[in-house]
Scaffold this motif. Sequence first.
Motif, short mmCIF file in Angstrom:
data_model
loop_
_atom_site.label_atom_id
_atom_site.label_comp_id
_atom_site.label_asym_id
_atom_site.label_seq_id
_atom_site.Cartn_x
_atom_site.Cartn_y
_atom_site.Cartn_z
N PHE A 81 0.84 -1.37 -0.02
CA PHE A 81 -0.07 0.13 0.08
C PHE A 81 0.96 1.29 0.00
O PHE A 81 1.86 1.40 0.66
CB PHE A 81 -0.92 0.06 1.32
N TRP A 112 0.26 5.15 0.12
CA TRP A 112 -0.78 6.25 0.58
C TRP A 112 -0.55 7.52 -0.37
O TRP A 112 0.77 7.85 -0.61
CB TRP A 112 -0.75 6.57 1.86
N ARG A 133 -5.75 17.35 9.24
CA ARG A 133 -4.33 16.56 9.10
C ARG A 133 -3.21 17.19 9.38
O ARG A 133 -3.17 18.32 9.24
CB ARG A 133 -4.40 15.90 7.77
N GLN A 188 -11.41 1.93 8.67
CA GLN A 188 -10.33 1.64 7.76
C GLN A 188 -10.18 -0.05 8.10
O GLN A 188 -10.06 -0.28 9.16
CB GLN A 188 -9.12 2.49 8.01
N ARG A 193 -5.28 -2.53 1.89
CA ARG A 193 -5.99 -1.42 2.48
C ARG A 193 -7.07 -1.03 2.12
O ARG A 193 -7.20 -0.51 0.83
CB ARG A 193 -4.77 -0.16 2.71
N TRP A 218 -11.50 0.90 2.95
CA TRP A 218 -12.32 1.69 3.86
C TRP A 218 -13.76 1.01 3.88
O TRP A 218 -14.01 0.41 2.79
CB TRP A 218 -12.40 2.99 3.78
N ASN A 253 -4.49 3.16 12.60
CA ASN A 253 -3.45 3.61 13.50
C ASN A 253 -3.79 3.97 14.60
O ASN A 253 -5.03 4.67 15.07
CB ASN A 253 -2.76 4.98 12.70
N GLU A 272 -10.26 10.50 11.50
CA GLU A 272 -10.17 11.30 10.28
C GLU A 272 -11.52 11.97 10.26
O GLU A 272 -12.46 11.43 10.92
CB GLU A 272 -9.58 10.55 9.00
N HIS A 296 -10.58 7.86 -0.50
CA HIS A 296 -11.52 7.07 0.52
C HIS A 296 -12.63 6.14 -0.47
O HIS A 296 -12.87 5.16 -0.11
CB HIS A 296 -11.90 7.74 1.39
N MET A 299 -11.26 3.43 -2.32
CA MET A 299 -10.90 2.38 -1.61
C MET A 299 -11.97 1.71 -0.92
O MET A 299 -11.82 1.12 0.17
CB MET A 299 -10.09 2.95 -0.36
#
Length: 544
Positions: free
Chosen positions: A160, A162, A280, A348, A355, A357, A434, A439, A509, A512
Amino acid sequence: RVRRYKWEVKYELKSPDCYKKLAITINGRSPGPSIVARQGDTIIVELKNGLFTENVAIHWHGIRQIKTPWMDGTEGVTQCPILPSDTFVYKFVVDRPGTYLYHAHYGMQREAGLYGSIRVLLKEGESEPFRYDYDRSIILNDWYHKSTHELSLGLTSINFAWINEPQSILIQGRGKFDCNTVGTTTTLCNASNPECAPYTMTVVPGKTYRLRIGSLTALSALSFEIEGHNMTVVEADGHYVEPFIITNLFIYSGETYSVLVTADQDPSRNYWASAKIVSRNSTTNGFAIFNYYPTHPRRDPPTILPPGPHWDDVAPRLAQSYAIKARRGFIYPPPQKSDRTIVMLNTQNTVGGYRRWSVNNVSFNMPHTPYLIAYKHNLLHAFDQRQPPDGYDFVGYNIFAPPPNPNATISNAAYRLEFNTIVDIVLQNANTMNAKNSETHPWHLHGHDFWVLGYGLGKFDAGKDSERFNLVDPIMKNTVAVHPFGWTALRFRADNPGVWAFHCHIESHFFMGMGVVFEEGVERVGELPSSIMGCGDTKGFYKP
Ligand SMILES: O=C1O[C@H]([C@@H](O)CO)C(O)=C1O
């Protein structure tokens, strides 16, 4: 009135932030041409796909497409993609005044520059419930130097990769990347290229401006401000807001706001307009020049850029969300009860090492046959016919910790909503994979405006929290943020026959899997135009 546009979509080398890259343009421009129309007008866009190796589709963001659900421009949901060298004709009515957007809805092409603004004026002779002298539109965006292919490949790889923070923030298509950071390793960056001179908005002292601000960021939540000037919020996503005054506007991808700004400061200088990333931990920001006539538009303000709010302070963002109410005299009260509640846990995940969502542990994949055509032509084998879940394990799931079992399932199942029923959606945020991280996700609903009934922090409590819903004067919107570790509740009437996407407007997102599809009253949809067909199981259905 009918307003016709003839557009060609093409790759062109552009330096919006001083760094040259291939951008997707419309008639050579990014942002593309603005659509300006009056309520009730018919818009016809003859769109030629001039990309050599990529499909395309354009979504008219905020336009409900009443009686034209096949014109929503959502590839995989309402139409087949437009193939290279093909021309597709979009035709729809703009039935409500307000500030809207358009953008690519195929893969991750939006972040390559395919976007623009739609301004729908009131009918001739009608007037707004507020006064201003001039009307301006600006779009905020974040900008990546890598191509949409490289970014999307990283997201769909077992290793993955990002997309990371953007290289710059663009205000009306202009930003400033620091060429010193690439030094002499490339000749692609040229700080004195006029294409990346800051956007300047020239104002006449004493006059009031209606600034229509839209965000189409790929990722970033932004705080926008004009140094030393208050802004009065009067519109959100095409609906009048009970006016309130702010110094900075938090705006999430897919949202639009109108603010009134009066040029009432010392007119002998210029001021910064700035867009700073929040939610962020990013150092990238963008600026433009708020230029007081007759000061020279290229003269920098004598001050440093305003620092903006702290990136991880959720409280002022939540406070703005709470402050947005429907304007007195323009309140459309929501139905007091709903027929169905769908709680959507946002997580997530991983699926088979990738990876992703997910919503209630289901990660969305687009089928090859668009839903609308599949339903109308009984091609029901084209996607999973089971209903996705209406909730998650409320008691057992801890939203404050990474998912204990991160494995999700992939599905293209759709929610079928009973026609004309009232549907509540509670978007429940959670910890990402994480530790100690959650988010902000802006959710956008196609084909509808919804009432925003409430926001909260922590886990939504169906008993207590629903008693505190605002059923008196909630704003209607088409995009709304779910704050970190929080929830957002919304209500809509499933009264627009068609199939509609509902998804996180962070482009990566949705790519994903962070989205769902609603079907409602599809049996009431008239005959579909063959121009939307030709892909998946509709091969051969297209009749030129
Ligand atoms: O989808 C995402 O992936 C990254 C990060 O979680 C990877 O570890 C991030 O910030 C996202 O929004």
